[in-house]
Design an enzyme around this catalytic site. Structure first.
Site, PDB file in Angstrom:
ATOM      1  CG  HIS A   1      -2.093  -0.863   1.126  1.00  0.00           C
ATOM      2  ND1 HIS A   1      -3.190  -0.751   1.944  1.00  0.00           N
ATOM      3  CD2 HIS A   1      -2.348  -1.890   0.280  1.00  0.00           C
ATOM      4  CE1 HIS A   1      -4.082  -1.675   1.613  1.00  0.00           C
ATOM      5  NE2 HIS A   1      -3.591  -2.374   0.615  1.00  0.00           N
TER       6      HIS A   1
ATOM      7  CE1 TYR B   1      -6.444   4.075  10.702  1.00  0.00           C
ATOM      8  CE2 TYR B   1      -5.762   4.008   8.397  1.00  0.00           C
ATOM      9  CZ  TYR B   1      -5.632   3.565   9.704  1.00  0.00           C
ATOM     10  OH  TYR B   1      -4.682   2.607  10.006  1.00  0.00           O
TER      11      TYR B   1
ATOM     12  N   PRO C   1      -4.941   0.179  18.208  1.00  0.00           N
ATOM     13  CG  PRO C   1      -6.786  -1.039  17.471  1.00  0.00           C
ATOM     14  CD  PRO C   1      -6.197  -0.414  18.702  1.00  0.00           C
TER      15      PRO C   1
ATOM     16  CE  LYS D   1       3.602   3.454  13.602  1.00  0.00           C
ATOM     17  NZ  LYS D   1       3.453   2.794  12.330  1.00  0.00           N
TER      18      LYS D   1
ATOM     19  CE1 TYR E   1      -1.737   4.069   9.359  1.00  0.00           C
ATOM     20  CE2 TYR E   1      -0.412   2.806   7.806  1.00  0.00           C
ATOM     21  CZ  TYR E   1      -1.574   2.965   8.528  1.00  0.00           C
ATOM     22  OH  TYR E   1      -2.575   2.030   8.427  1.00  0.00           O
TER      23      TYR E   1
END
Length: 394
Positions: free
Chosen positions: A72, A201, A295, A299, A387
């Protein structure tokens, strides 16, 4: 029985450490309390950072990941009915993440350990770790109906927050910092193709939502729900309807998720925790034994992998030079990265979720922060860098 490194816990961190030690010529024994089928089936994380992927490849566990994992190059943030894509490679100098479930990572590492590595004992329940301050700590465990002992030069606890190893660090020196969040995630696994080729998200006044995937034909989706929620109170249609509402787009009012058969449904509480120090005497803590993150920032597995990569390098350095410098620095080295990841996970969680007690002022602050990320390459880069994963020595 004696070994150089006794590893408690046969999850991804314990297995990766055993593999890295094997490659460095250092013997180890892995003790896992559950049976193999349970270990290879338990659903956990699904996002791998670039550094984790690089480590798995170097460990010889990258073949299936490269064949079946989904790279991704970004994520999509949705708020106020708008969508903003965060382009990871463009903002981080080429880094990306992979979707490859923890279950598959564990299967790959178990197969390698059984084929080439040292002993891996399933259904070996550790009852105590003794002698952390001595040069030969001892692990007491039960296996095949018998009580046994394993002496070690070092012990590494990869057995989670509720495991035995944390308690080998005396209360007089152990400090635990914790935060519990006032909401949970209701997660489903569904036989339905993902609606988008990257994670979504979503922030909304109805609560947070996340659209993820496990494969091109299996979706993993989450909804923010109150703590104490019973999954039985959320029939499948209610879950799908709420996901559609929270993920909706003003520019595409007809947008809907592709629905399918729900094969798994569970509620996940949200909390943060860090235990310091991550080393006492000859006992080391790694992964969930030392830290837990919500979550939202993806991580958990990656922090665990970073811990054991740092630790394996320290053991290899000690074996080659006789110096304990890197072993002595292990806790401080890892904690710098742990606290950075804790903060990022906290930021993602509190920015995207609706606190049950928050005011309209709080909601506008969240929207302002999301607007900043959408409009500023500097703010977007900060999110992307965290991220995709900071350097192991950061």
């Amino acid at each position: 029985m004696h070994t150089t490194v006794g590893i408690i816990g046969g999850g991804p961190s314990g297995l990766l450490l055993a593999r890295l030690l094997h490659q460095a010529g250092i013997d180890s024994v892995v003790l896992e309390s559950r049976d193999r089928d349970y270990v290879e089936r338990r659903q956990r994380a699904g996002i791998l950072e670039q550094a984790t992927v690089d480590a798995l490849r170097a460990a010889g566990a990258g073949a299936r990941l490269d064949a079946e994992g989904l790279p991704h190059d970004g994520v999509e943030l949705r708020h106020d009915g708008r969508a903003t894509r965060i382009d990871f490679p463009a903002l981080t100098g080429g880094r990306r993440v992979w979707v490859y479930a923890q279950t598959e990572v564990v299967k790959d590492l178990v197969a390698l350990q059984l084929a080439e590595g040292g002993p891996l004992h399933f259904e070996a329940e550790v009852t105590a770790v003794e002698g952390a301050d001595t040069d030969r700590p001892l692990i007491r465990y039960t296996h095949e109906g018998r009580e046994k002992t394993l002496t070690c030069d070092y012990v590494v606890g990869c057995d989670g927050y509720h495991g035995v190893t944390r308690h080998a660090v005396p209360e007089s020196v152990r400090r635990t910092f914790e935060r519990t969040y006032p909401y949970s995630w209701l997660g489903i696994l569904a036989e339905a193709p993902p609606v988008y080729d990257e994670l979504i998200y979503a922030h909304s006044e109805r609560g947070f939502a996340l659209a993820s995937m496990r494969s091109p034909s299996v979706s993993r989706l989450y909804l923010q729900v109150p703590n104490g929620t019973d999954p039985a109170d959320w029939p499948d249609e209610r879950v799908w309807d709420e996901l559609d509402a929270r993920l909706s787009l003003t520019a595409d009012p007809g947008w809907r998720l592709t629905r399918g058969t729900v094969t798994q449904k569970s509620v996940l509480p949200m909390r943060s925790s860090v235990t310091e120090p991550m080393r006492h005497g000859r006992v080391f803590l790694a992964g969930d034994a030392a830290h837990i993150v919500p979550p939202t920032g993806a991580k958990g597995l990656n922090l665990a992998a970073a811990d054991v990569i740092v630790l394996a390098r320290a053991f290899a350095h000690h074996a080659k030079t006789g110096s304990t410098e890197l072993l002595d620095a292990y806790s401080d080295t890892c904690l710098r990265r742990v606290w950075r990841a804790e903060h990022f996970s906290y930021f993602m969680t509190t920015t995207l979720h609706a606190d049950p007690g928050q005011s309209s002022f709080d909601t506008r602050l969240q929207q302002s922060q999301l607007d900043r990320i959408a409009g500023s390459p500097h703010a977007a880069a900060e999110l992307a860098e965290n991220y995709t994963g900071l350097p192991l020595d950061a």
